[in-house]
Design an enzyme around this catalytic site. Structure first.
Site, PDB file in Angstrom:
ATOM      1  N   ASP A 284     -25.262   9.975  12.846  1.00 14.44           N
ATOM      2  CA  ASP A 284     -24.032  10.478  12.256  1.00 14.44           C
ATOM      3  C   ASP A 284     -24.234  10.487  10.734  1.00 14.44           C
ATOM      4  O   ASP A 284     -25.240  10.001  10.206  1.00 14.44           O
ATOM      5  CB  ASP A 284     -22.833   9.624  12.704  1.00 14.44           C
ATOM      6  CG  ASP A 284     -21.527  10.397  12.586  1.00 14.44           C
ATOM      7  OD1 ASP A 284     -20.552  10.026  13.247  1.00 14.44           O
ATOM      8  OD2 ASP A 284     -21.505  11.399  11.827  1.00 14.44           O
TER       9      ASP A 284
HETATM   10  C1  GLC Z   1     -18.581  12.937  10.879  1.00 13.84           C
HETATM   11  C2  GLC Z   1     -18.261  12.484  12.297  1.00 13.84           C
HETATM   12  C3  GLC Z   1     -19.070  13.167  13.368  1.00 13.84           C
HETATM   13  C4  GLC Z   1     -19.424  14.582  12.933  1.00 13.84           C
HETATM   14  C5  GLC Z   1     -20.325  14.496  11.710  1.00 13.84           C
HETATM   15  C6  GLC Z   1     -20.706  15.866  11.160  1.00 13.84           C
HETATM   16  O1  GLC Z   1     -18.601  11.829  10.029  1.00 13.84           O
HETATM   17  O2  GLC Z   1     -18.322  11.092  12.547  1.00 13.84           O
HETATM   18  O3  GLC Z   1     -18.319  13.134  14.572  1.00 13.84           O
HETATM   19  O4  GLC Z   1     -20.105  15.258  13.987  1.00 13.84           O
HETATM   20  O5  GLC Z   1     -19.756  13.700  10.674  1.00 13.84           O
HETATM   21  O6  GLC Z   1     -19.582  16.527  10.685  1.00 13.84           O
END
Ligand code: GLC
Length: 743
Positions: free
Chosen positions: A285
């Site tokens: 993430d």
């Molecule tokens: C965010 C979220 C995740 C998402 C990623 C990209 O922080 O936690 O669910 O897919 O970043 O946007």
């Protein structure tokens, strides 16, 4: 003779084709080998790097110069960039201006629609309609793929029992069995049958693992639980998504048992690769590798990058740690280039599977984008999914007549509240590139569905702040009306990521507005629009009718109007418990019985002094404009051997005056176990439609597989003993039977 020639010709053709198919599979591996052999270490590390475009910010950091990174082969993957035009522009840089021309992968959070927005996942899960949920994922992928995207950071399958956590909006609620079925349906919808089809996307099951168990519902907070709870409650939906073929996995921000997920070899290698045989690639993430430093698990970004590589993380989202340190880590002998190659191979395989090496621009087609995006097919589905996501929580009769459904005869209707005519909030959290200008609000929907009704709108107040200046107008509008509809709840920023709340009452001045309107003594329908269960016990005692309408997306207002006026008979059932107050949290249906289960007349039993143990509305609960009766529960046998199935049947009758749908639910209770067992566990459900007066026999089959659990020694097995089973339209079903499991 002629027949033999035909048969042998058929055999030759089949053998040729199958060897081609297997050769084409080998061909891809050979092409990847060839490409790897030409790549420099820096180009390999570039494939392990994912940066966001400047179009949307979905995390704490942004990076200048990502276009240069692409041009220099330092970034092989981009997220938050979309449209056929922009993805073509970026792809051209990668393909034409880098040494090897390896195509970019474009990722995005298409959680419940790309430009046409469908109900938030927590809402749509309340449909208990797996075909509908799969279709939403399929159409979302089709629309996003038409806008140049290859990879969907979805499904989010985090089980959660705590509505203080804002991200319950993105998930499928508290139940593992239902959540696992929904996870599979979403992967099928996103990836379709063939990733070479340019309407399909790579799925990315997230957030691995157990992110929904953040302590106190505070986002990013610590997660700590027994391995038994992890494996029994939280892991199955990720496993289901992997078994359904999810091409990628995203790590979670949280630590688990003291180890941040992005540094957890137990999760990313032992469980994911060795136990579950996952063959795709793992992406972190947003800057989750860097966050191992504040976690206190890594001393600096070099240490964090090493820990992530050792854990089995293939791609670094937005952290830039692999780009910064892997070269040095190899030079220092801490990381082997073979490990880099394995990660690169997985990512290149995904790009081959999408056909990007055949045609890097195949997804970036402006003509297809213009045909597919915001098409009638998308809009119609948004309305259909919205209708089926609405949960009727209350519809008490006043003088023998229920308030809902409303009739369409001319009358004065007041529509009051900050959610009544707001095109942005109805889209909900994580609404991707949703076009709010296309949203149908509740006001629009009522005018469309009941044109003869004189509906007057007043906002009354905001969903935040302490401004009461709109109260007077709202009260005046209500006074002039026969019925008052209150559209209140949360705005789209008051749930989702980094949006935990400790007070789940209506935010801002909405509760006061409600009280002021209720004091007028008019009949009031409460239309609750939020991204999580709210604590509405006080209000629920004062209004005769409550529609829980979540955030339903682009055609949400039409869907709500369809239900308000009975054009659709609500069929939704809650997938997350509604607590009476925050003090009850965590509260969920499949709790343990304890050694002192509550007894009203006994002091020394498990209870609170100030609130009942039971929730305001339980898991699986939802009303209809008709009524259903359950009867004739029958079991095929009273004892069931481990190698046998048990067949269960129950009669369900529509005893009301209009057709309706009912989610018939089957729960079991294992009365005695090698470890204590929940008081109920969902083991089956069927959504049926019944005409007035119609009875249908609904049948279920369970096997010993359905009765397995993790014993004290962590073996996963069923134990002989006594079981109860329950069938009904909610988790508080009381029509029960019993059976004994025997060796
Ligand atoms: C965010 C979220 C995740 C998402 C990623 C990209 O922080 O936690 O669910 O897919 O970043 O946007």
């Amino acid at each position: 003779m002629k027949r033999n020639i035909i048969i042998s010709a058929f055999i030759i053709i089949t053998l040729t084709f199958s060897s081609c198919a297997s050769r084409s599979k080998d061909e891809v591996e050979i092409k990847i080998d060839d490409l790897l052999s030409e790549m420099t270490l820096e180009e390999k590390i570039g494939q392990l790097t994912l940066f966001t475009s400047s179009w949307t910010q979905t995390g704490p950091t942004m990076r200048e110069g990502y276009l240069n990174d692409v041009k220099q082969g330092k970034c092989g993957n981009i997220f938050n960039a979309h449209t056929a035009e922009y993805t073509s522009e970026l792809q051209r840089i990668a393909v034409e201006e880098t040494r090897l021309g390896i195509p970019l992968l474009f990722g995005y959070d298409v959680i419940h629609g790309y430009k046409t927005i469908f109900p938030i996942p927590l809402a749509e899960a309340c449909s208990w309609d797996l075909d509908l949920i799969e279709k939403s994922a399929r159409l979302s992928a089709k629309e996003a793929a038409a806008a140049g995207l290859h990879w969907n950071f979805n499904p989010m399958v985090d089980i959660s029992r705590d509505p203080r956590w804002g991200r319950v909006a993105e998930g499928s609620g508290e139940d593992t069995y239902l959540g696992s079925l929904i996870a599979s349906a979403k992967v099928r919808g996103i990836q379709g049958d063939d990733l070479k089809d340019e309407s399909t996307l790579l799925a990315c099951v997230k957030h691995f693992a157990a992110y929904g168990a953040a302590q106190a519902g505070r986002d990013y907070h610590t997660v700590d639980m027994s391995e038994r709870v992890l494996r029994e409650t939280y892991l199955p939906p990720y496993r289901a998504a992997i078994d359904a073929g999810s091409a990628t996995v995203m790590t979670s921000f949280n630590e688990l048992d003291g180890v941040p997920a992005s540094g957890s070899k137990y999760l990313m290698t032992d469980v994911l690769r060795e136990e579950w045989k996952f063959r795709g690639f793992v992406v972190t993430d947003y800057t989750a590798i860097n966050e191992m430093i504040p976690h206190g698990f890594a001393k600096d970004t070099a240490d964090a990058a090493l820990l992530a590589m050792k854990a089995g993380v293939d791609m670094d989202m937005q952290g830039g740690t692999y780009l910064l340190h892997l070269q040095d880590l190899i030079d220092q002998g801490k990381v082997q280039e073979a490990a880099i190659d394995q990660a690169v191979r997985r990512i290149l395989k995904a790009k081959f599977d999408l056909g990007l090496f055949d045609d890097p621009y195949r997804y970036s087609d402006v003509d297809r984008e213009n045909q597919v995006v915001l098409s009638k097919e998308m809009m119609d589905h948004s309305r259909e999914a919205g209708r089926k996501s609405i949960v009727l929580l209350k519809n008490d009769a006043i003088d023998g007549k229920t308030l809902l459904p409303l009739n369409k005869k001319p009358k004065q209707l007041a529509l009051i509240g900050p959610l009544a005519h707001n095109q942005m909030d109805i889209l909900g959290t994580w609404h991707a590139s949703g076009d709010a200008s296309k949203s149908t609000t509740v006001l629009d929907g009522i005018k469309e569905v009941a044109p003869d009704i004189d509906v007057v709108y007043a906002e009354g107040c905001k969903t935040y702040g302490e401004d009461r200046s709109g109260f007077a107008e709202a009260i005046s509008v209500a006074k002039r009306s026969d019925i008052v509809l209150m559209a209140v709840g949360e705005n789209y920023r008051q749930n989702g990521e980094a949006a935990s709340r400790t007070n789940l009452n209506l935010p801002g001045m909405q509760e006061e507005l409600m009280e002021a309107i209720l004091d007028l003594g008019k009949p009031v329908v409460l239309i609750l629009m939020s991204g999580r269960p709210l604590t509405i016990e006080n209000l629920s005692q004062k209004v005769p009718a409550i529609l829980n309408a979540w955030h339903l997306g682009t055609k949400g207002g039409s869907a709500i109007a369809d239900v308000l006026f009975g054009d659709y008979n609500p069929s939704g059932k809650l997938v997350m418990t509604f607590p009476r107050n925050v003090g009850q949290i965590p509260i969920y249906y499949n709790m343990k019985n304890t050694g002192r289960p509550f007894k009203a007349k006994d002091k020394y039993t498990s209870k609170y002094l100030d609130v009942a143990n039971d929730p305001l509305y339980p898991f699986g609960y939802g009303l209809s404009y008709t009524a259903f009766e359950y009867s004739d529960l029958s079991l095929s046998q009273s004892t069931m051997r481990l190698d046998e199935d048990l067949n269960i049947s129950v009669g369900v009758t529509n005893t009301g005056s209009r057709a309706g749908e009912e989610v018939v639910q089957l729960y079991i209770r294992d009365l005695v176990g090698n470890v204590t067992r929940p008081v109920k566990e969902l083991k089956g459900f069927k959504k049926i439609s019944l005409e007035p007066g119609q009875t249908q026999l609904v049948e279920f089959t369970i096997s010993a597989e359905d009765l397995k659990f993790y014993n004290q020694d962590m073996s996963f097995k069923a134990e002989p003993g006594d079981f109860l089973l329950y069938v009904g339209g909610s988790s508080d079903a009381d029509l029960s039977g019993k059976f004994e499991l025997i060796n």
